[in-house]
Design a protein around this motif. Structure first.
Motif, PDB file in Angstrom:
ATOM      1  N   VAL A  14       0.836  -1.208   0.000  1.00 62.22           N
ATOM      2  CA  VAL A  14       0.000   0.000   0.000  1.00 62.22           C
ATOM      3  C   VAL A  14       0.870   1.258   0.000  1.00 62.22           C
ATOM      4  CG1 VAL A  14      -1.600   1.361   1.405  1.00 62.22           C
ATOM      5  CG2 VAL A  14      -2.012  -1.079   1.052  1.00 62.22           C
ATOM      6  N   ILE A  15       1.870   1.285   0.867  1.00 64.20           N
ATOM      7  CA  ILE A  15       2.747   2.457   0.955  1.00 64.20           C
ATOM      8  C   ILE A  15       3.491   2.688  -0.352  1.00 64.20           C
ATOM      9  CG2 ILE A  15       4.786   3.397   2.119  1.00 64.20           C
ATOM     10  CD1 ILE A  15       3.824   1.958   4.656  1.00 64.20           C
ATOM     11  N   VAL A  16       4.048   1.618  -0.911  1.00 62.79           N
ATOM     12  CA  VAL A  16       4.803   1.746  -2.157  1.00 62.79           C
ATOM     13  C   VAL A  16       3.885   2.199  -3.290  1.00 62.79           C
ATOM     14  CG1 VAL A  16       6.071   0.446  -3.914  1.00 62.79           C
ATOM     15  CG2 VAL A  16       6.570   0.082  -1.487  1.00 62.79           C
ATOM     16  N   PHE A  17       2.686   1.646  -3.379  1.00 61.24           N
ATOM     17  CA  PHE A  17       1.758   2.006  -4.455  1.00 61.24           C
ATOM     18  C   PHE A  17       1.395   3.491  -4.407  1.00 61.24           C
ATOM     19  CE2 PHE A  17      -2.648   2.730  -5.786  1.00 61.24           C
ATOM     20  CZ  PHE A  17      -2.569   2.345  -7.122  1.00 61.24           C
ATOM     21  N   PHE A  18       0.992   3.968  -3.240  1.00 57.41           N
ATOM     22  CA  PHE A  18       0.565   5.362  -3.154  1.00 57.41           C
ATOM     23  C   PHE A  18       1.734   6.338  -3.285  1.00 57.41           C
ATOM     24  CE2 PHE A  18      -3.304   3.473  -1.501  1.00 57.41           C
ATOM     25  CZ  PHE A  18      -4.284   4.332  -1.989  1.00 57.41           C
TER      26      PHE A  18
END
Length: 233
Positions: A14-18
């Motif tokens: 989630v962190i990497v995607f956003f």
């Protein structure tokens, strides 16, 4: 450790995607983040291993011991002390009450001094700890007596709704958050082990249907007690 990595992968994804897709910015301090993530994996692995080898067995063992002893008084006293002691030591609760003390001082609800802030935070902390001790005591008594869980929970949340209409607005949010932070890293493992161990050792009780539910009480009663604390003050 492999299980811990699997548990953390969705958060990392989630962190990497956003960060990369939505914000379209490089990840800052990548080296520090990788080191921190590795430490989290190690810490989570040791924590879960400690629960399995230490906290869960000792909770169940003491529940068996008190059930064999046959003394309801000592069992209820142990339940109260366990709920109170684990909640007082709960890191999440300490963080919330300290923040609540600072905000209360900034909002001129209390004097803006270190002593007043500390007294306010300690008052909240002890109130929540007493409420959890009371909750675990009632939960243990429910297992012994066979009282229906859903009726107690419905009655408790009905009390929360009613008290919300009379409590000071400044305390309502703190009360609701207090109900959440009590059920965290220290309280949940021991309370769950106590419920499962006790229901396994009491004749006619099922660990699946009777052993769980103590955590629900532990997150319910702080809301009632803290709103009462705010109304008294």
């Amino acid at each position: 450790m492999v299980d811990s990595i699997k548990d953390l992968l969705p958060i990392i994804a989630v962190i990497v995607f956003f960060q990369l897709v939505v914000l379209r910015q490089p990840i800052p301090n990548l080296a520090d983040l990788l080191i921190g993530t590795a430490l989290v994996v190690v810490g989570l692995t040791l924590f879960v291993y400690g629960l399995k080898t230490g906290l869960f067995p000792i909770g169940e063992m003491m529940a068996y011991g008190f059930a064999r002893k046959g003394s309801i008084f000592w069992l209820l006293l142990f339940a109260f002390a366990l709920g109170f002691g684990t909640t007082v030591a709960e890191p999440a609760l300490i963080a919330v009450v300290n923040e609540a003390g600072k905000i209360a001082a900034a909002g001129h609800m209390i004097a803006d001094t270190e002593l007043a802030i500390a007294d306010y935070a300690n008052g909240l902390r002890l109130t929540v700890a007493l409420s959890v001790g009371f909750a675990i005591t009632v939960g243990v008594l429910r297992i012994i007596k066979g009282w229906p869980l859903h009726l107690l929970i419905i009655g408790g949340y009905a009390s929360v709704v009613i008290m919300t209409g009379f409590a000071p607005p400044e305390i309502i949010g703190i009360a609701y958050d207090s109900g959440g932070v009590t059920t965290s890293t220290i309280t949940v493992p021991l309370v769950t082990a106590l419920g499962v161990g006790l229901s396994s050792s009491v004749h006619g009780r099922n660990p699946l249907t009777d052993g769980f539910g103590l955590v629900a009480f532990a997150s319910l009663t702080p809301m009632i007690f803290v709103m009462g604390y705010g109304m008294l003050l």
